[in-house]
Structure formats: structure tokens, C-alpha cells
Design an enzyme around this catalytic site. Structure first.
Site, PDB file in Angstrom:
ATOM      1  N   HIS A 284     146.135  99.388  74.495  1.00 59.37           N
ATOM      2  CA  HIS A 284     144.746  99.032  74.169  1.00 59.37           C
ATOM      3  C   HIS A 284     144.667  97.778  73.305  1.00 59.37           C
ATOM      4  O   HIS A 284     145.448  97.590  72.370  1.00 59.37           O
ATOM      5  CB  HIS A 284     143.960 100.199  73.579  1.00 59.37           C
ATOM      6  CG  HIS A 284     144.441 100.698  72.249  1.00 59.37           C
ATOM      7  ND1 HIS A 284     144.086 100.114  71.063  1.00 59.37           N
ATOM      8  CD2 HIS A 284     145.248 101.727  71.926  1.00 59.37           C
ATOM      9  CE1 HIS A 284     144.631 100.783  70.063  1.00 59.37           C
ATOM     10  NE2 HIS A 284     145.359 101.766  70.547  1.00 59.37           N
ATOM     11  N   ASP A 296     149.878  99.264  66.717  1.00 58.75           N
ATOM     12  CA  ASP A 296     148.752 100.018  67.316  1.00 58.75           C
ATOM     13  C   ASP A 296     147.621  99.064  67.667  1.00 58.75           C
ATOM     14  O   ASP A 296     146.742  98.832  66.859  1.00 58.75           O
ATOM     15  CB  ASP A 296     148.291 101.101  66.340  1.00 58.75           C
ATOM     16  CG  ASP A 296     147.248 102.017  66.942  1.00 58.75           C
ATOM     17  OD1 ASP A 296     147.075 102.014  68.170  1.00 58.75           O
ATOM     18  OD2 ASP A 296     146.585 102.731  66.164  1.00 58.75           O
ATOM     19  N   GLU A 330     139.880 101.872  72.656  1.00 60.30           N
ATOM     20  CA  GLU A 330     140.584 103.147  72.511  1.00 60.30           C
ATOM     21  C   GLU A 330     140.303 103.760  71.151  1.00 60.30           C
ATOM     22  O   GLU A 330     140.179 104.970  71.021  1.00 60.30           O
ATOM     23  CB  GLU A 330     142.103 102.932  72.663  1.00 60.30           C
ATOM     24  CG  GLU A 330     142.907 104.232  72.773  1.00 60.30           C
ATOM     25  CD  GLU A 330     143.334 104.839  71.425  1.00 60.30           C
ATOM     26  OE1 GLU A 330     143.720 106.005  71.409  1.00 60.30           O
ATOM     27  OE2 GLU A 330     143.264 104.141  70.388  1.00 60.30           O
ATOM     28  N   GLU A 331     140.186 102.926  70.128  1.00 60.01           N
ATOM     29  CA  GLU A 331     140.147 103.446  68.760  1.00 60.01           C
ATOM     30  C   GLU A 331     138.887 104.224  68.417  1.00 60.01           C
ATOM     31  O   GLU A 331     138.944 105.189  67.661  1.00 60.01           O
ATOM     32  CB  GLU A 331     140.333 102.298  67.748  1.00 60.01           C
ATOM     33  CG  GLU A 331     141.733 101.688  67.731  1.00 60.01           C
ATOM     34  CD  GLU A 331     142.828 102.663  67.273  1.00 60.01           C
ATOM     35  OE1 GLU A 331     142.534 103.827  67.043  1.00 60.01           O
ATOM     36  OE2 GLU A 331     143.990 102.218  67.189  1.00 60.01           O
ATOM     37  N   ASP A 358     151.079 103.714  73.647  1.00 62.40           N
ATOM     38  CA  ASP A 358     150.226 103.639  72.466  1.00 62.40           C
ATOM     39  C   ASP A 358     150.825 104.465  71.339  1.00 62.40           C
ATOM     40  O   ASP A 358     150.129 105.184  70.633  1.00 62.40           O
ATOM     41  CB  ASP A 358     148.812 104.129  72.827  1.00 62.40           C
ATOM     42  CG  ASP A 358     147.836 103.979  71.665  1.00 62.40           C
ATOM     43  OD1 ASP A 358     148.121 103.175  70.760  1.00 62.40           O
ATOM     44  OD2 ASP A 358     146.807 104.676  71.661  1.00 62.40           O
ATOM     45  N   HIS A 428     147.010 102.587  61.312  1.00 61.16           N
ATOM     46  CA  HIS A 428     145.613 102.433  60.877  1.00 61.16           C
ATOM     47  C   HIS A 428     145.475 101.916  59.440  1.00 61.16           C
ATOM     48  O   HIS A 428     144.485 102.203  58.769  1.00 61.16           O
ATOM     49  CB  HIS A 428     144.834 103.757  61.019  1.00 61.16           C
ATOM     50  CG  HIS A 428     144.660 104.212  62.427  1.00 61.16           C
ATOM     51  ND1 HIS A 428     143.976 105.361  62.756  1.00 61.16           N
ATOM     52  CD2 HIS A 428     145.071 103.673  63.607  1.00 61.16           C
ATOM     53  CE1 HIS A 428     143.993 105.509  64.072  1.00 61.16           C
ATOM     54  NE2 HIS A 428     144.654 104.513  64.620  1.00 61.16           N
TER      55      HIS A 428
END
Lengths: 460, 460
Positions: A284, A296, A330-331, A358, A428
Site C-alpha cells: 500500500h 509500512d 490501506e491505513e 505489508d 506507525h
């Protein structure tokens, strides 16, 4: 006659096994060529450097996401795509606004706690929220405490990663529900905000963001929801042990703006034989607003893109159409994944297999593969071919968040599985930056994906 | 009668397989307990922090090595050893002296090149060496050039790591001979010094040290031998392409002092049944003088030490004597490994298996296991037990440098095999520091070793 038939049957058997042995030998030679390419010529590392350093944060709806779409299109053409499709989808546009503030107010002192607002959370506005804390370890405890203990307070989900899990993803799976659903469950009992211990295996002071959802079937009220760093969660827990009347003052300025038009970026190498068949691999393109989205999932995007360059390099045409997909959103919404599946269905595109990566760009372990349509069995026959590359750990559950909608259409899915020990240390956070990427590990992951897609195309 | 015998034989077969199934189930439960201990309670990470940060460099013969011996003894008792043995051995005492200097002298400029003297090298003294350079890619080229081209020059072995190897150790294996043997081969043709491209997969400016040996059967003359960083090697190669008369000026102050008394440190848990049988696991306590010896091989030492704590924690006695060994002098002499084997032979200690971990503290892959005495076959039967812990990649060649002398006594040996992608980035440089250690990866390696020793003890 009988004797002759036996000889014939014997000869056919020998021929059969010889053909298989020769095929395996050829595949093994071809895989070595594929790995040579990835380890000495691939551009995934420099591509990722560009994505991280020149574009950086790229949450859906942001200028960064727009730039990333334009870059991915260009990079896919440069990698050798026959065509690049920009596939439109409307995406949420959540913005963090000014930096969050969180003060722990004890009798004699006030301490700053490191926090981050969760994606999709409402803000507190300038007035902020000041309230006492109620700490819980699970939803059952929350329910037992009920409105009389919770109303007017900030609920603090203080749940640690279980370090005994070998796969860190298992610890994430157990705790992420407090991030994603915690606010609505707390609001149901009158809480004014939630704080959640960051989902991390590392005891540091970085707060980890990530998406949350308001479940209006649980509560109509939307309360602000933030994550505390591991260290801040420890401090808060200790403070309320010392004095249950300890207060926390929160300010966050996040808000959700109207949806924005964005795109999946799809690079395609046209198939020579099966014009309506597709084998696809994606990561993504969107990434959280605090870091560079290196692991990520910039890693996944550049790893999959390289499949386009591989076919050009090998100078062979795949039988089926091969796609590298950079999914959008995606997030915090999965709109890209949904748009892709919708488009595939409407156009009757037959997807033989879809792979997602991912889980970070660390050293490869193998793949999780759906049992659907015999895919798992097929991949298992290649285990020996993948073994010299340490990518032969094959599980029987595949997929990824962007593939959920495709899986519902019975497309057999695969998840690339790198080693996971370091992933949730930085997941994240603002630490998810390019310097955390190891060039050879990234390339080996890209090579494993390339090798698998090559074999899939050859045998489907 | 026959019928009854068949029933009996059938019942015995069923019983046999039931017992095996039950044993496997019990082993599986026990392994889970072992991993719980390592991932939540073990002290290998904090032990390594102490070794790296409070002691640091600890080359044989140094004050650091002496301190490390004292610390290891204490740490092994604290971990629960029934006894700790200090096993004496005389070790080489090579010292670097003042920092090395290397200037690239071109027509219009002089540039500093990052170098490090190789272990065991002689120094240049204050007068230094100033000479032109002859670059070679292998020993064959050196031989072809011969004395007429080499005499009076500095030989530069400019051999890159082959990045196409998946195991970085293979690239090391191909190039390390230029470091270890290059000086004597060059001296044979009248070279005055050697420079060697650092053995590394990373294109940075850190020079990698490591031991070299003078082979007096090749040349009686000992010439100084240094390693260039990857970047410095590139610069030098380019400079002599531009102008073959380019000079290099070298100064290094290293020397070999008289041998020093040092020790292997051996922590033992006494066996309850087989009083003369030993199962041992070790790493090496000495480490190069430039870094902290975090991955090489502080990691191995603390990982093995934890086996002592494990048995105390489980509250069970091993059947055989279990030893954790901190070998002395792996880096530049192997005197510890030799002393250990000599002692074992003299005392008729029966070693059932010996494991070494000296490939870094990264995420585990599995083990290399000698086929001797059926050890490989035995370990293969535990592959399923190790699979949930991702430590089940079992090769059929075991050992480690410290075990060479034991292997000569027909002791079946095992090498712990972590992932190797990052190891040679920092190997033998000042970058081999504690911050490069990932806690969970270190613990998982320690756990894999603990689990394997537990199984070995149970079934031998």
C-alpha cells in the site's frame, strides 16, 4: 504384447519423471538468475529512498499521497510496465492538525506524556478534556465497571504486548482491538476520551498511531481516542496507582474532512497467452502522517514494483497478465482494495492469485498461502526451489488487508512473510524511516515475491 | 496362537506409537515453557549490555579480556552454575598501538583513507612506508605479476563481496583468504605492505579488522597488513586507474608482545545420571579492540550462559553435565578452543555434542549439525518441535572455530545459525556495538540453543 506394453509404460514413466526433473532443474536455474537480478541490479532500495525522503508521509487525502501516486506511475513506467492504470477511489481525509498534548496532573507536579491521536479520531478542540482515569485490561473489565465508575472519565486501555509470542503479529492481533474499538465501547458507559497503550514490543517513549473506528451500533457518541507511548503508559499507570484521583489533560486537533479522489496505481506486464488472466502483487502506497512509511508499507510497494523490471530484464513474456499494485488507503479505510476488487469483478478479470506484502521489509521467511483452488498445494511443490533463498516457510493462510475484498470474490491470496521481530518496534511511529531499511533484506523480500510470481505464471 | 501373537504385536505397536506421540507432546509443552522463560525472564540482554558497555573491547591479553573473564565467572554463578571453571591457556598479546594512518598521495592532493591494521600484523614504525600500489583480484594474478612488478610496492587485494550470495558467510569465505594469507604471498614477491578491501556487504567508510597470519613457509619476511574501508578501497582503485604512479603512505604501530595467561570460563550444571557425559554450548569472550564485540561474540557468550539459568528455572536436573563455555582467543589464535579440547581429552570427558554460536545475535534460522554419531539424524527428528520457533532450518555441517579441536576428537558439533544479512555490515568494526542488538532476536537465539540442549540431554 503384454511385455511390450509394460516396456512402453515403463518408458513413459521414466520420460514423465525425467521431464519433471528437467523442469525442476530449469526452474532452479531460472530462480538463481532471478535472485542475481534482485541482489545486484534491482532498484527497490533507491526507489524506497525516493518515496521516503522526497515524498515522506502520505496519508490518504494528503498532498503526500497525491505526490506518491504521481511518483508510482512514473516509477512503474520506468520499471518497464506495458501500461500503468490509475484506478480512482474516494478516500477518507483525516488530518491531525496541531500536535497533541497530554499532561499528567498529580498533586505536586505536571508531567508531559507522549501521545498520538489515533486515525479517524475526533479532536478535543482548544478547550481540551480534563478528567480522571479509569484503567482497564480488557472489555470485560470495562463492562463490569459500568457507567457508575466510568462516566465522565478517561478510559485507559493498559494492555501489554505478550512478549512470549514468537510472531509479534500475534501480540498485535490480541491488542489492536482496544485501539480500533475501544472508544465506542468506552463512550457507551459515558467515558469522555480513551487512551490506549501503544501496540509495541519495544519499551520506549514513541507513541504508535493507527486507525480506530467509531461503531455507532455500540455508541452514537464519538470521543477522542489517543495512544500513549509504552513509557507514558507506565507512568500513567503508576500515577493512578499512587493516587486514583490523578487527572489527565488532553488536547488534540484532529478532524475528518470530506472524502478526496485518489488512486490505486497499477503497473502491468501484458500476458502473451491468457489475455484475461491476472497474477498480481501489491503493497500500500499510503502511510501514516508521522513517519516516512518505510517498512509500512513503502517496502511492500517497491518490492512488488520490481516484478515489472524483472520481466524486462529476463526478456521473457509472462503467459498471464502480471500486475504490481500500489494500493491507496490501506491505513484508514481500505477503499483502494475495495475499488480494485470491484473493478476486477465488473471487468470479469480472472485473478489466478493475488499477493500482498505489508509486514515490513525485513529478512524473508516465506509466504502464507490460501488453500483455495489448490494454490497452497501448488506452492508447496516449490518449497525445495525456495529453500536455498530462505523463503520456503509456507503457511496455509494467505492474504492482506488490501486483498480482503478480492478474497470475497474467491481469489486465492498470498501474504509475503518476512521476519517480524523488529516490525512493531517502529510500526506507525515517526521512527518508521528509511534508515531502518536493510538493503539486502529488502532485496531478498522483493526477490522472493518475484520468484513466486514467476513460478505462478509458469504453472498456471 | 498365531492370531494371539499378531494381536500382541499389534498392541505393542500401538503402545510404541502412543508413547512416541505422548513424548512429542510433552516435549512440545516443555519447549513452550523454555521459550516463555527466554522471552520474558532471561538475562541475556542485560548481561550483554554489561559486557559491551562496562567492559567493551577485550582482545586476548588485554585488560578488557581479564575483566571479561572475571565478569563471566561471576555471571555464570549468578545464572545458577553448580561450578565455574577457569581453564588456563596462554594467549597471544597483539596490540594496535597508536591509530593507523593512510594517505593517498596523488599529484595535486593528499587524501586520508580509512584503514585498520589487521590482527597479528607487524607495524611500520614511525618512519612509515611510502610506495606505489599494485592492485590484484586474486592470488593467480599476483603470481603472474611476479617479483618484477611487485617488488617495493604495496599490494592491494581489491576483492568485493559477491552480493549474489544469499548467505553472506559464503561471500566472507571467498574473500577472507586475502586478509589472512595475503601478506605472506605478497612478501614472497617483494611487496612492502598489503592493503585489503574490507570483507563487508555494506558500502560504507568503516574499515574491518580481523586476524592475519604470516606463513613462514611462503615467505620469511613479515610485512605490515591493513584493511581499507569499502569507500577507501574504491578511492584507491580509482586513483591508481587515473595514475598508476599514485603513492600511498602508511603508518601503523601494532606489535606482538609476549603471550599472556588467560582463561576459558566454563559454567557447569552437574548431570544427575551420566556423570562423565557432557553437552556443551559456547561463544567466545574475546572481541576485537575497536568495538564492543556485541554481535561478535558477546551475543554468543550471553546466549549460551542462559542455559544455566534455564535449568534452575525449570527446576530439573539434566542427566548429563551441561556446560556453557566462554572461549578465550577465538579472534587471533584459537588457544581457548585448543585448551578446552586438550583438557577434555586428558580427563576422558565424553562429549556427546558441542555447540558454538559465533555468527551474531540476529533472528534465528536454525542449526548446522554434524552427521557424526547420528547427531544430524537425531536433530532432524526435532524439526517439527523447533518449527513454531522458526529455528528448524537444519543443515548437515556443524561447528565453529572454537570447536575445531574438539571435532578432531570426533565430538559431533553444532553451529547455531542466525540470519546473516546484517552481520558483515559491522563485523570487526567499531560499529559492532550494543545498540545493534535486538533484544527479542537475541533472546530467540538463546532460546533456540536452550531448547536444543534440553532435547539433547533428554535423548542422549
Amino acid at each position: 504384447m503384454n511385455f511390450k506394453l509394460n516396456r512402453l509404460s515403463f518408458s513413459i514413466t521414466i520420460l514423465f519423471f525425467s521431464v519433471i526433473a528437467l523442469a525442476q532443474k530449469n526452474d532452479s536455474i531460472q530462480l538463481r538468475k532471478i535472485y542475481d537480478f534482485y541482489l545486484t541490479e534491482s532498484k527497490c532500495y533507491s526507489n524506497l529512498e525516493h518515496l521516503c525522503k522526497k515524498i515522506g508521509p502520505r496519508l490518504s487525502g494528503s498532498k503526500g499521497a497525491e505526490d506518491a501516486v504521481a511518483w508510482a506511475k512514473k516509477a512503474m513506467y520506468e520499471a518497464g510496465a506495458d501500461t500503468v492504470i490509475l484506478q480512482p477511489c474516494m478516500v477518507p481525509h483525516w488530518v491531525r492538525g496541531k500536535a497533541e498534548q497530554c499532561q499528567l496532573i498529580e498533586k505536586n507536579k505536571s508531567t508531559k506524556l507522549n501521545v498520538t491521536a489515533l486515525g479517524s479520531s475526533v479532536g478535543t478542540g482548544e478547550k481540551g478534556i480534563k478528567a480522571s482515569i479509569i484503567e482497564v485490561k480488557n472489555f470485560e473489565e470495562l463492562e463490569k465497571l459500568g457507567e457508575k465508575n466510568i462516566k465522565g472519565k478517561i478510559v485507559f486501555y493498559n494492555v501489554f504486548f505478550n512478549q512470549a509470542h514468537v510472531k509479534t503479529g500475534s501480540a498485535y492481533g490480541e491488542t489492536v482491538k482496544f485501539r480500533s474499538k475501544g472508544a465506542s465501547y468506552a463512550a457507551k458507559y459515558g467515558a469522555v476520551a480513551t487512551l490506549v497503550r501503544s501496540m509495541t514490543s519495544l519499551a520506549d517513549d514513541e507513541p504508535h498511531t493507527g486507525n480506530m473506528n467509531y461503531d455507532t451500533s455500540v455508541s452514537k457518541i464519538k470521543i477522542p481516542s489517543l495512544a500513549l507511548s509504552y513509557v507514558a503508559a507506565d507512568k500513567l499507570s503508576q500515577a493512578i496507582k499512587n493516587d486514583p484521583t490523578t487527572l489527565v489533560e488532553l488536547k488534540c486537533y484532529c478532524e475528518t474532512l470530506p472524502d478526496v479522489l485518489s488512486y490505486n496505481v497499477i503497473g502491468q506486464i501484458n500476458g502473451s497467452t491468457n489475455k484475461n488472466n491476472y497474477i498480481v502483487a501489491g503493497g500500500h502506497l499510503d502511510a501514516w502522517d508521522n513517519g516516512e512509511g518505510a517498512h509500512d508499507d513503502g517496502a511492500g510497494v517497491v518490492q512488488c514494483m520490481e516484478i515489472l523490471r524483472l520481466y524486462k530484464k529476463l526478456g521473457v513474456k509472462p503467459k498471464n497478465n502480471i500486475r504490481a499494485i500500489a494500493f491507496m488507503n490501506e491505513e484508514n479505510g481500505l477503499r483502494g482494495g475495495e475499488a480494485y476488487a470491484k473493478f476486477a469483478k465488473e471487468n470479469n478479470e480472472k485473478h489466478l492469485a493475488a499477493l500482498e506484502t505489508d509486514a515490513g521489509g525485513h529478512t524473508p521467511r516465506g509466504f502464507g498461502v490460501d488453500t483455495l483452488n489448490g494454490l497452497y498445494k501448488k506452492v508447496m511443490t516449490w518449497q525445495k526451489l525456495l529453500a536455498p533463498y530462505f523463503a520456503d516457510r509456507i503457511g496455509n493462510e494467505g492474504g492482506g488487508a488490501d486483498l480482503i475484498a478480492l478474497e470475497k470474490l474467491n481469489v486465492p491470496c498470498i501474504g509475503f512473510e518476512p521476519d517480524t521481530q523488529r516490525y512493531f518496534d517502529i510500526h506507525h511511529t515517526k521512527q518508521d524511516t528509511f534508515d531502518k531499511i536493510h538493503k539486502r533484506e529488502l532485496e531478498l523480500g522483493s526477490a522472493a515475491i518475484g520468484a513466486l510470481l514467476y513460478l505462478l505464471d509458469l504453472y498456471y
